[in-house]
Design a protein around this motif. Structure first.
Motif, PDB file in Angstrom:
ATOM      1  N   THR A 217       0.818  -1.220   0.000  1.00  0.00           N
ATOM      2  CA  THR A 217       0.000   0.000   0.000  1.00  0.00           C
ATOM      3  C   THR A 217       0.848   1.263   0.000  1.00  0.00           C
ATOM      4  OG1 THR A 217      -0.187  -0.105   2.404  1.00  0.00           O
ATOM      5  CG2 THR A 217      -1.970  -1.099   1.116  1.00  0.00           C
ATOM      6  N   ARG A 218       2.123   1.148   0.346  1.00  0.00           N
ATOM      7  CA  ARG A 218       3.013   2.313   0.296  1.00  0.00           C
ATOM      8  C   ARG A 218       3.560   2.562  -1.103  1.00  0.00           C
ATOM      9  NH1 ARG A 218       6.632  -0.094   4.930  1.00  0.00           N
ATOM     10  NH2 ARG A 218       6.149  -1.808   3.553  1.00  0.00           N
ATOM     11  N   ASP A 219       3.389   1.606  -2.008  1.00  0.00           N
ATOM     12  CA  ASP A 219       3.867   1.751  -3.382  1.00  0.00           C
ATOM     13  C   ASP A 219       2.900   2.623  -4.178  1.00  0.00           C
ATOM     14  OD1 ASP A 219       5.867  -0.031  -2.677  1.00  0.00           O
ATOM     15  OD2 ASP A 219       4.811  -1.760  -3.501  1.00  0.00           O
ATOM     16  N   ALA A 220       3.418   3.221  -5.226  1.00  0.00           N
ATOM     17  CA  ALA A 220       2.581   4.059  -6.086  1.00  0.00           C
ATOM     18  C   ALA A 220       2.818   3.695  -7.547  1.00  0.00           C
ATOM     19  CB  ALA A 220       2.892   5.539  -5.863  1.00  0.00           C
ATOM     20  N   PHE A 221       1.747   3.596  -8.287  1.00  0.00           N
ATOM     21  CA  PHE A 221       1.827   3.434  -9.729  1.00  0.00           C
ATOM     22  C   PHE A 221       2.316   4.759 -10.297  1.00  0.00           C
ATOM     23  CE2 PHE A 221      -0.167   3.866 -13.929  1.00  0.00           C
ATOM     24  CZ  PHE A 221       0.304   2.726 -14.546  1.00  0.00           C
ATOM     25  N   HIS A 222       3.092   4.709 -11.378  1.00  0.00           N
ATOM     26  CA  HIS A 222       3.679   5.914 -11.967  1.00  0.00           C
ATOM     27  C   HIS A 222       3.253   6.023 -13.421  1.00  0.00           C
ATOM     28  CE1 HIS A 222       6.896   8.689 -13.271  1.00  0.00           C
ATOM     29  NE2 HIS A 222       7.015   7.869 -14.309  1.00  0.00           N
ATOM     30  N   VAL A 223       2.785   7.201 -13.809  1.00  0.00           N
ATOM     31  CA  VAL A 223       2.478   7.463 -15.212  1.00  0.00           C
ATOM     32  C   VAL A 223       3.026   8.839 -15.562  1.00  0.00           C
ATOM     33  CG1 VAL A 223       0.159   8.393 -14.793  1.00  0.00           C
ATOM     34  CG2 VAL A 223       0.689   7.392 -17.005  1.00  0.00           C
ATOM     35  N   ALA A 224       3.595   8.951 -16.751  1.00  0.00           N
ATOM     36  CA  ALA A 224       4.156  10.221 -17.222  1.00  0.00           C
ATOM     37  C   ALA A 224       3.470  10.600 -18.528  1.00  0.00           C
ATOM     38  CB  ALA A 224       5.661  10.094 -17.430  1.00  0.00           C
ATOM     39  N   ILE A 225       3.095  11.871 -18.638  1.00  0.00           N
ATOM     40  CA  ILE A 225       2.393  12.367 -19.819  1.00  0.00           C
ATOM     41  C   ILE A 225       2.996  13.707 -20.237  1.00  0.00           C
ATOM     42  CG2 ILE A 225       0.239  11.153 -19.296  1.00  0.00           C
ATOM     43  CD1 ILE A 225      -0.834  13.799 -18.139  1.00  0.00           C
ATOM     44  N   PRO A 226       2.796  14.087 -21.496  1.00  0.00           N
ATOM     45  CA  PRO A 226       3.320  15.374 -21.932  1.00  0.00           C
ATOM     46  C   PRO A 226       2.366  16.522 -21.590  1.00  0.00           C
ATOM     47  CG  PRO A 226       2.316  14.268 -23.788  1.00  0.00           C
ATOM     48  CD  PRO A 226       2.239  13.323 -22.620  1.00  0.00           C
TER      49      PRO A 226
END
Length: 133
Positions: A4-13
């Motif tokens: 639960t301490r982890d985070a999904f990561h997404v990068a966008i322009p």
């Protein structure tokens, strides 16, 4: 594997960092985590969203498929609160709200938003929360 301490990561322009901050923080309520001259990082519903300053990568017209991102809410009241926020803050809606796959096990409510750099966000809530994955 994921804690639960982890985070999904997404990068966008994005074409403009100030506009991205305005939309994600003051529009959707994300928390500003860090800002640099070339990117801004948000706590986006508990996950990490990074908007990279790259005007050349911004699409001229928003298109939902195949690239979009968002949140699948487990609880209907959370989806309802988001709909109220969208209406109250007059956030730009790409499509919806709508009911998809009506009458099937995968029935869910959905709404697509478009950010100022034409990135598409989808928020949804399945009638049966076991089907959100």
């Amino acid at each position: 594997m994921r804690d639960t301490r982890d985070a999904f990561h997404v990068a966008i322009p994005t074409h403009d960092l100030d506009t991205a901050v305005e939309y994600y923080v003051f529009g959707l309520g994300a928390r500003l985590a860090r800002r640099y001259p070339d990117r801004v990082t948000f706590d986006f519903f508990g996950d990490q969203l990074v908007c990279h300053l790259d005007p050349a990568a911004v699409v001229p017209e928003p298109v939902a498929y195949p690239r979009h991102f968002g949140v699948s809410f487990a609880r209907p009241e959370d989806f309802d609160r988001l709909l109220t926020l969208i209406e109250h803050r007059k956030l730009p809606v790409f499509s919806g709200p709508a009911l998809r796959f009506e009458g099937t096990a995968e029935q869910h409510r959905t709404i697509f938003l478009v950010d100022p750099s034409n990135n598409i966000l989808e928020f949804k809530q399945y009638e049966d929360p076991r089907l959100q994955f």
